[in-house]
Design an enzyme around this catalytic site. Structure first.
Site, PDB file in Angstrom:
ATOM      1  N   ASP A 123       0.839  -1.199   0.000  1.00  0.00           N
ATOM      2  CA  ASP A 123       0.000   0.000   0.000  1.00  0.00           C
ATOM      3  C   ASP A 123       0.870   1.243   0.000  1.00  0.00           C
ATOM      4  O   ASP A 123       2.084   1.178   0.169  1.00  0.00           O
ATOM      5  CB  ASP A 123      -0.887   0.030   1.254  1.00  0.00           C
ATOM      6  CG  ASP A 123      -1.945  -1.060   1.244  1.00  0.00           C
ATOM      7  OD1 ASP A 123      -2.277  -1.546   0.149  1.00  0.00           O
ATOM      8  OD2 ASP A 123      -2.425  -1.427   2.324  1.00  0.00           O
ATOM      9  N   LYS A 145      -4.094   2.592  -2.186  1.00  0.00           N
ATOM     10  CA  LYS A 145      -5.329   3.359  -2.352  1.00  0.00           C
ATOM     11  C   LYS A 145      -5.047   4.813  -2.008  1.00  0.00           C
ATOM     12  O   LYS A 145      -4.305   5.121  -1.079  1.00  0.00           O
ATOM     13  CB  LYS A 145      -6.427   2.813  -1.444  1.00  0.00           C
ATOM     14  CG  LYS A 145      -6.735   1.338  -1.641  1.00  0.00           C
ATOM     15  CD  LYS A 145      -7.780   0.871  -0.647  1.00  0.00           C
ATOM     16  CE  LYS A 145      -8.103  -0.597  -0.815  1.00  0.00           C
ATOM     17  NZ  LYS A 145      -7.001  -1.484  -0.447  1.00  0.00           N
ATOM     18  N   MET A 256      -8.259   8.135   9.093  1.00  0.00           N
ATOM     19  CA  MET A 256      -8.862   8.463   7.790  1.00  0.00           C
ATOM     20  C   MET A 256     -10.003   9.458   7.947  1.00  0.00           C
ATOM     21  O   MET A 256     -11.042   9.352   7.286  1.00  0.00           O
ATOM     22  CB  MET A 256      -9.346   7.186   7.083  1.00  0.00           C
ATOM     23  CG  MET A 256      -8.262   6.144   6.863  1.00  0.00           C
ATOM     24  SD  MET A 256      -8.890   4.569   6.237  1.00  0.00           S
ATOM     25  CE  MET A 256      -9.673   3.906   7.724  1.00  0.00           C
TER      26      MET A 256
END
Length: 341
Positions: A123, A145, A256
């Site tokens: 990632d 992502k 997040m």
């Protein structure tokens, strides 16, 4: 992948059956060596010129007793001999928690799994900038992502991981933080189990605790907070969730959560959270550009906008922020605006 210079200019003979020696061959080539594989003891006679020029012989234990001649040959020719375990025959998957981003915060077990990998799916979080050094010789596949954009959908990641393992490869799925803390590690384990693939999980240091800590903010502190709640701000919270978070007490850590910050802050205030509660946004933890923005919760959205806060970031809400802010103020000689003492 360009090789680092540790073995550049050196001739290396890797002795062992092709499959058993594949990790050693890939790693030595990644380190810049001129590698000559010896797949069977009978090939040593034809490899004699290469052995005479070699500065290193890597002996892989593939179960063939014919390699027993190697120590005597290396002593006679004054060649360094090292021994190595064979690469596994069957494919497998290891989910490795890469921690909050610094390469030296990868666990020893995680680093060992990376060193043995044939392929690494990684990632953008965790130690992605140093993965080539952690997994020399491995194929590196970026499946990271970005906020609002998944260039490789989760189901495709799972399929790629399973296909690589079914092809007999040692697969590492490298994830930021811990694989089971909003890392969808459970889904990837389930995909491997459904395909009959051996899967191991290596825990990692979660950013929920480590990133606030890097900014001097303890998620718990005696006499201040005896609990902390970790939540994902990837999607807006429901009214029921906001009511629960506002009334729970202790420390709230939101991962997040930059994109949904206005909804989170507004909802917490609407459900009774003290407007004077200290809060902080810690961006890019453990990087050279780590930065903290500290404010009262009722001014956090404005402060974040003025500072231009972006992901990746960890949002911390609670009186522990004032504990950390006080320590930072003592060191830096200033008191952060809005931080309650």
């Amino acid at each position: 992948m360009g090789g680092t210079p540790e073995l550049r200019g050196h001739r290396v003979v890797v002795a062992g059956a092709e499959r058993a020696a594949r990790h050693a061959v890939a790693r030595c080539r990644a380190l810049g060596a001129d590698v000559t594989p010896a797949v069977a003891p009978s090939s040593l006679a034809t490899l004699d010129p290469a052995l005479r020029r070699a500065s290193l012989v890597v002996a892989v234990d593939d179960g063939n007793p014919g390699w027993d001649i190697l120590p005597a040959l290396c002593r006679e020719r004054r060649i360094l001999l090292v021994r190595e375990r064979p690469a596994p025959d069957a494919g497998s998957v290891t989910l490795v928690g890469g921690g909050p981003g610094a390469a030296d915060l990868v666990t020893v077990r995680g680093a060992e799994a990376l060193a043995r990998a044939d392929v690494v799916f990684y990632d953008r979080l965790g130690p992605y900038g140093t993965v080539a050094g952690l997994a020399p010789g491995a194929e590196l596949v970026d499946v990271g992502k970005l906020p609002g954009h998944h260039k490789v959908p989760q189901l495709l990641i799972e399929r790629l991981v399973v296909e690589a393992a079914l092809a007999g490869k040692s697969v590492v799925r490298l994830k930021g933080g811990d694989p089971f803390v909003f890392g969808r590690g459970g889904e990837e384990v389930a995909a491997c189990v459904a395909a009959g693939i051996s899967v191991t999980v290596v825990p990692g240091i979660t950013s929920a605790v480590s990133v606030p800590g890097a900014a001097g903010i303890p998620v718990t502190h005696r006499g201040v907070s005896r609990m902390f709640t970790v939540a994902s701000g990837h999607q807006p919270f429901s009214e029921a969730e906001l009511e629960h978070l506002a009334g729970l007490g202790g420390t709230i850590v939101v991962l997040m959560g930059v994109g949904t910050l206005p909804q989170t802050v507004g909802g917490l205030l609407r459900h009774g959270l003290d407007p004077a509660t200290p809060a902080a946004i810690v961006e890019r933890g453990f990087s050279d550009t780590q930065r903290s923005t500290v404010a009262r919760i009722d001014g956090l959205v404005v402060a974040a906008g003025l500072a231009g806060c972006t992901s990746p970031a960890v949002v911390v809400i609670g009186d522990v922020v004032a504990v950390g802010a006080d320590a930072a103020a003592e060191l830096a000689g200033y008191a952060p605006a809005g931080a309650r003492r």
